[in-house]
Design an enzyme around this catalytic site. Structure first.
Site, mmCIF file in Angstrom:
data_model
loop_
_atom_site.group_PDB
_atom_site.id
_atom_site.type_symbol
_atom_site.label_atom_id
_atom_site.label_comp_id
_atom_site.label_asym_id
_atom_site.label_seq_id
_atom_site.Cartn_x
_atom_site.Cartn_y
_atom_site.Cartn_z
ATOM 1 N N GLU A 141 -11.614 2.944 9.173
ATOM 2 C CA GLU A 141 -11.994 2.408 10.477
ATOM 3 C C GLU A 141 -11.976 0.887 10.429
ATOM 4 O O GLU A 141 -12.422 0.228 11.366
ATOM 5 C CB GLU A 141 -13.365 2.934 10.901
ATOM 6 N N CYS A 160 -16.465 6.836 10.591
ATOM 7 C CA CYS A 160 -16.686 7.236 9.187
ATOM 8 C C CYS A 160 -16.236 8.663 8.903
ATOM 9 O O CYS A 160 -16.333 9.134 7.765
ATOM 10 C CB CYS A 160 -18.159 7.077 8.840
ATOM 11 N N HIS A 176 -23.140 11.596 4.434
ATOM 12 C CA HIS A 176 -22.599 10.272 4.764
ATOM 13 C C HIS A 176 -23.755 9.285 4.626
ATOM 14 O O HIS A 176 -24.851 9.529 5.138
ATOM 15 C CB HIS A 176 -22.044 10.261 6.191
ATOM 16 N N LYS A 215 -33.440 10.639 5.393
ATOM 17 C CA LYS A 215 -34.026 11.129 6.657
ATOM 18 C C LYS A 215 -33.428 12.489 7.017
ATOM 19 O O LYS A 215 -34.132 13.385 7.495
ATOM 20 C CB LYS A 215 -33.750 10.149 7.799
#
Ligand code: CAA
Length: 390
Positions: free
Chosen positions: A79, A111, A233, A242
């Site tokens: 990207e 991504c 990722h 998280k």
């Protein structure tokens, strides 16, 4: 037929900054960066390094394993692509002297581009079982000096050779995907710096993970207990944590501790490199494989997220003897021998970017490092060559 990753290698530029130093200069509590964000160091790409040079460097380490006759596909997921038309895969083919009888292309979806390439490669080998595919995920993550995203920058590449009967990882045919047009992160064509709605992007990452994970469990009847480790990722390592914490309550305390321990091994390379966008999930996978010594047969879960956005969850299984196909010592050396830049020097390197302009440009040879360099831009064409200083 079992298809998957036969070889995997990485590259990251020779320069890094210490994020506690960056925090001090930016007037931020250092613990925010190392604990709140979960990053220790950040790779810095001088203007002589880009998605092409880093991608070629990562793929160079796999050359000995490639069957030139059977290689049929070379995909660059990026990207931070350097041309709006031409695929960087073509320059990589030239730099590595790869055969011309290949489909060569560049894939873009933030991504997610590396995973899109990997899945295309898997499907290609399923249709042509004797063939091999080279998948390269390479990026410079840039948000700008003193922006909220600055602490989540980074640079690097991961290359993977995909074939039947792979030596490292079998990729199972069980993907669950969710795609939706949202505005969490994007990069207009006139700039090399990404724009993000930061907090919204983190919420969407977690939302997409929840959607595909719930659907995956419904379709496969597998639960978290069926996985040895999950990899994510990693735009920054706290983001992956998280996501993991979101699903941990479904298993007992012993399993939670085991998953957290494996997750910790999967983030070690990223803590030192930062976000490499398309390659981040696979940098986490590599860190897990090289540092954790999981038993063969372990089932891994991989969550890929590309802003904009696409989320995909799939599983993979470690092949017996996979350790012999890895290069942990070379990767440790790559990280350990890097040169630390002061924050002043990093800011100068950051500002010396290839301009979005018609004028010729020459990159600073004082920062030439690695096997390949961009020497500059002449007549609006980027000039790549083997590093004359190497
Ligand atoms: N000690 C310890 N922790 C501290 C602290 C201290 N002194 N001070 C703050 N923190 C913690 C905060 O509590 C917070 O933790 P939680 O998230 O667990 O609540 C954490 O540090 C971050 O603090 P803020 O939320 O205040 O951070 P911020 O406003 O500076 O921005 C960011 C963080 C949104 C990630 C920003 O860096 C950003 O915009 N990054 C780019 C976008 C991005 O990476 N998004 C991720 C999802 S999108 C994606 O995955 C695709 C991609 O690759 C870009």
């Amino acid at each position: 037929m079992k298809i998957g990753i036969d070889q995997i290698g990485m590259y990251t530029p020779d320069f890094f900054i210490d994020l506690r130093e960056l925090a001090t200069v930016r007037g931020v509590a250092p613990d925010k960066f190392t604990i709140g964000i979960g990053q220790d160091q950040q790779a810095v790409a001088p203007s002589s390094q880009d998605a092409v040079t880093m991608g070629a460097a990562a793929a160079q380490s796999l050359l000995g394993a490639i069957d030139r006759e059977q290689l049929g596909l070379v995909v660059l997921g990026t990207e931070s692509g350097v041309d709006a038309s031409k695929a960087g895969a073509l320059q990589i083919i030239r730099l590595l002297d790869l055969p011309a009888h290949v489909r060569a292309m560049e894939i873009k979806e933030a991504c997610y581009g590396g995973t899109a390439g990997l899945m295309m490669a898997r499907d290609y080998v399923a249709a042509h079982p004797t063939k091999q595919a080279l998948v390269i995920a390479s990026d410079v993550a840039r948000y700008g000096l003193a922006t909220a995203g600055e602490v989540t920058q980074g640079a690097g590449a991961v290359a993977m050779l995909v074939k039947a009967n792979p030596r490292i990882l079998v990729i199972n045919d069980d993907s669950v995907v969710h795609a939706e047009d949202i505005g969490d992160f994007w990069r207009p064509v006139y700039t090399d710096q990404a724009l993000a709605r930061g907090k919204y992007s983190t919420e969407q990452y977690l939302h997409f993970f929840d959607l595909v994970w719930q659907q995956y469990q419904a379709e496969t009847s597998l639960t978290l207990n069926d996985f040895t480790a999950l990899t994510f990722h990693l735009p920054y390592t706290k983001m992956g944590l998280k996501a993991l914490r979101q699903v941990l309550p479904s298993v007992d305390a012993t399993k939670q501790a085991a998953l957290l321990k494996h997750f910790d091994q999967s983030i070690q390379y990223s803590r030192r490199i930062g976000n490499i966008y398309t390659g981040s999930l696979y940098l986490g996978l590599l860190s897990l494989l090289e540092l954790d010594h999981l038993p063969a047969g372990s089932r891994l879960g991989l969550f890929s997220y590309g802003s904009g956005a696409v989320g995909e969850f799939f599983s993979a299984e470690l092949v017996s003897g996979y350790e012999q196909a890895l290069r942990p010592a070379a990767h440790a050396e790559l990280l350990d021998q890097r040169r630390q830049l002061s924050i002043t020097e990093y800011e100068a390197v950051f500002n010396d970017a290839v301009p979005y302009a018609k004028a010729d440009y020459q990159s600073n040879s004082a920062y030439y490092a690695g096997p390949f360099v961009l020497t500059g831009v002449q007549g609006q064409e980027r000039q790549y060559q083997v590093n004359p200083n190497a």
